[in-house]
Design an enzyme around this catalytic site. Structure first.
Site, PDB file in Angstrom:
ATOM      1  N   ARG A 276      -8.263   8.589  11.368  1.00 30.06           N
ATOM      2  CA  ARG A 276      -8.433   7.596  10.033  1.00 30.06           C
ATOM      3  C   ARG A 276      -8.884   8.444   9.056  1.00 30.06           C
ATOM      4  O   ARG A 276      -8.918   8.087   7.832  1.00 30.06           O
ATOM      5  CB  ARG A 276      -9.660   6.748  10.472  1.00 30.06           C
TER       6      ARG A 276
ATOM      7  N   TYR B 145       2.494  -7.713 -10.031  1.00 32.07           N
ATOM      8  CA  TYR B 145       3.177  -8.080  -8.776  1.00 32.07           C
ATOM      9  C   TYR B 145       2.332  -9.189  -8.101  1.00 32.07           C
ATOM     10  O   TYR B 145       1.041  -8.949  -8.253  1.00 32.07           O
ATOM     11  CB  TYR B 145       2.881  -6.642  -7.652  1.00 32.07           C
TER      12      TYR B 145
ATOM     13  N   LYS C 240       8.832   1.785  -1.875  1.00 34.24           N
ATOM     14  CA  LYS C 240      10.004   1.607  -2.772  1.00 34.24           C
ATOM     15  C   LYS C 240      10.665   3.176  -2.768  1.00 34.24           C
ATOM     16  O   LYS C 240      11.176   3.529  -1.951  1.00 34.24           O
ATOM     17  CB  LYS C 240       9.641   0.877  -4.075  1.00 34.24           C
TER      18      LYS C 240
ATOM     19  N   ASP D 153      -0.080   0.632 -12.050  1.00 33.20           N
ATOM     20  CA  ASP D 153       0.784   0.471 -10.954  1.00 33.20           C
ATOM     21  C   ASP D 153       2.146   1.038 -11.476  1.00 33.20           C
ATOM     22  O   ASP D 153       2.826   0.298 -12.252  1.00 33.20           O
ATOM     23  CB  ASP D 153       1.007  -0.812 -10.229  1.00 33.20           C
TER      24      ASP D 153
HETATM   25  C1  PLP Z   1       5.989  -3.700  -3.465  1.00 36.20           C
HETATM   26  C2  PLP Z   1       5.111  -3.595  -4.530  1.00 36.20           C
HETATM   27  C3  PLP Z   1       3.741  -3.439  -4.227  1.00 36.20           C
HETATM   28  C4  PLP Z   1       3.076  -3.634  -2.934  1.00 36.20           C
HETATM   29  O1  PLP Z   1       3.235  -2.666  -2.029  1.00 36.20           O
HETATM   30  P1  PLP Z   1       3.603  -2.888  -0.544  1.00 36.20           P
HETATM   31  O2  PLP Z   1       3.988  -1.240  -0.105  1.00 36.20           O
HETATM   32  O3  PLP Z   1       4.537  -3.813  -0.333  1.00 36.20           O
HETATM   33  O4  PLP Z   1       2.281  -3.252   0.016  1.00 36.20           O
HETATM   34  C5  PLP Z   1       2.630  -3.166  -5.248  1.00 36.20           C
HETATM   35  N1  PLP Z   1       3.117  -3.313  -6.558  1.00 36.20           N
HETATM   36  C6  PLP Z   1       4.393  -3.266  -6.891  1.00 36.20           C
HETATM   37  C7  PLP Z   1       4.908  -3.242  -8.347  1.00 36.20           C
HETATM   38  C8  PLP Z   1       5.257  -3.289  -5.768  1.00 36.20           C
HETATM   39  O5  PLP Z   1       6.683  -3.573  -6.091  1.00 36.20           O
END
Ligand code: PLP
Length: 397
Positions: A63, A116, A213, A188
């Site tokens: 962890r 998001y 992504k 983000d």
């Molecule tokens: C997909 C996404 C998230 C969340 O990420 P996960 O890996 O699905 O938990 C957060 N911010 C943005 C802009 C995203 O596209």
């Protein structure tokens, strides 16, 4: 597009392949091994003492970190231009842990309205249960943002470009506002990736990615990352060790593998999305296209200034409302109807019926999610084939 300044440090393609990797690896392996273990052995009590007295850095328990994970963290840090990085098992746990590590009861945060969806829910609906209040300001309204700051405000959390409308925020202006107020700026940057945008260079304090992504890029894992100064990452890492949400070694390896081709894929996503956006803009059945690379995009000039490319997500409005959107989606043969983006396959989603299905039409319209809005995540297939699929599906009759 911004001219790339030739620096003495390696370029992004070289970094993607080599950064963070030890030159000499276990068993003379070329590739970083997957260290599939939940715990690490101390060979004697001196070993323990060297570790606890910080004379020797090593691993202790799964962890708290893993060698395969550490290689990915160092590679990502190099790509983003950050001192350090912490990986997580998803983007959302990266965001949750980061906010919980930095905030305390009584503090206040500011977010923008087209975050998001789950980030918005976390900030608006969950954080207040722990005494952390949240103001939501309209994206791009810098005046409203400035006015929302009070003496309890700890940070601003936002995204650029946003999703699904690809709104581009002025990173320079954002950091001026946050620095003047003595608060932190968290961005983000999932849609842009470090190939297209490096917010730390503009003065952001932390960058967050859903590595689910583009960074992993193959629609086969979930992962998240937060990047910034050693000091901030250490604070977040400390809480992460308590909360958990760690990424598995096998998953780290898949992310590591994906990262090696990440710049190559981004180059293709960028190029194909521009071609697709241009095609859509010229199509009679399309009402409006949202893509920062198009001259018609309201922040096109800003995007050109602060980004090196515009990414693979293109949103558009189809003429004829819901019926027309449904007909179009059902006729697609190459593009898959699926949420998410950033992988090699072209995915298409209909925010009104997936992400925001739980809202009434009136509520959806209030946040700008129209029935005719389609979000296209352009993959790395031949752009001509993607365009041909869209073209046949847009044909009436
Ligand atoms: C997909 C996404 C998230 C969340 O990420 P996960 O890996 O699905 O938990 C957060 N911010 C943005 C802009 C995203 O596209």
């Amino acid at each position: 597009m911004k001219k790339k300044v030739k620096k003495s440090s390696p370029g992004i393609y070289t970094k993607a392949v080599h950064s963070g990797e030890e030159r000499k690896k276990y068993a003379d392996s070329l590739i970083t091994p997957i260290v599939q273990t939940s715990t690490f052995v101390f060979h004697n009590t001196k070993d323990i003492h060297d570790y606890t007295s910080k004379r020797k850095t090593r691993f202790e328990y799964g962890r708290y970190g893993n060698p395969t994970q550490r290689v990915v963290e160092m590679k990502l840090a190099k790509l983003e231009g950050a001192e350090d990085c912490q990986l997580f098992s998803s983007g959302m746990i990266a965001i949750t842990t980061t906010l919980l590590a930095l905030l305390s009861n009584g503090q206040h945060i500011i977010i923008t309205d087209d975050l998001y969806k789950k980030t918005l829910q976390l900030c608006r609906d969950e954080l207040p249960r722990f005494g952390i209040s949240c103001s939501i300001v309209r994206v791009g309204d810098y005046q409203e943002l400035r006015q929302a700051i009070n003496d309890r405000t700890a940070l601003i959390f936002t995204e650029s470009p946003t999703n699904p409308y690809l709104y581009v925020l002025d990173l320079k202006r954002l950091t001026q506002i946050s620095r003047k107020a003595g608060i932190m700026l968290l961005l983000d940057s999932t849609l842009a990736t470090p190939f297209n945008q490096r917010p730390l260079e503009f003065g952001a304090d932390l960058v967050i990615h859903s590595a689910t992504k583009y960074l992993s890029g193959h629609n086969d894992i979930l992962a998240g990352a937060v990047l910034g100064s050693k000091k901030l990452i250490n604070e977040i890492r400390a809480l992460h060790k308590t909360i958990g949400g760690m990424i598995e070694p096998q998953c780290c390896y898949m992310l590591l593998r994906g990262l090696k081709t990440f710049p190559l894929r981004m180059e293709k996503h960028n190029r194909s999305a521009e071609q697709v956006a241009t095609f859509l803009e010229g199509h009679a059945k399309v009402k409006r296209v949202y893509y920062p690379g198009l001259k018609t995009h309201p922040q096109h000039c800003l995007a050109r200034e602060q980004m090196d490319g515009f990414g693979g997500v293109v949103s558009f409005e189809i003429k004829g409302g819901l019926r027309s959107a449904n007909r179009f989606l059902n006729k697609l043969r190459l593009c898959y109807i699926a949420p998410s983006f950033g992988g090699v396959e072209t995915l298409i989603s209909h925010p009104a019926s997936i992400t925001y299905y739980d809202l009434s039409l009136k509520e959806r319209l209030k946040i700008g999610i129209k029935d005719e809005l389609i979000r296209l995540a352009v993959g790395i297939e031949d752009a001509e084939d993607i365009i041909a699929d869209l073209e046949q599906a847009l044909k009436t009759g």
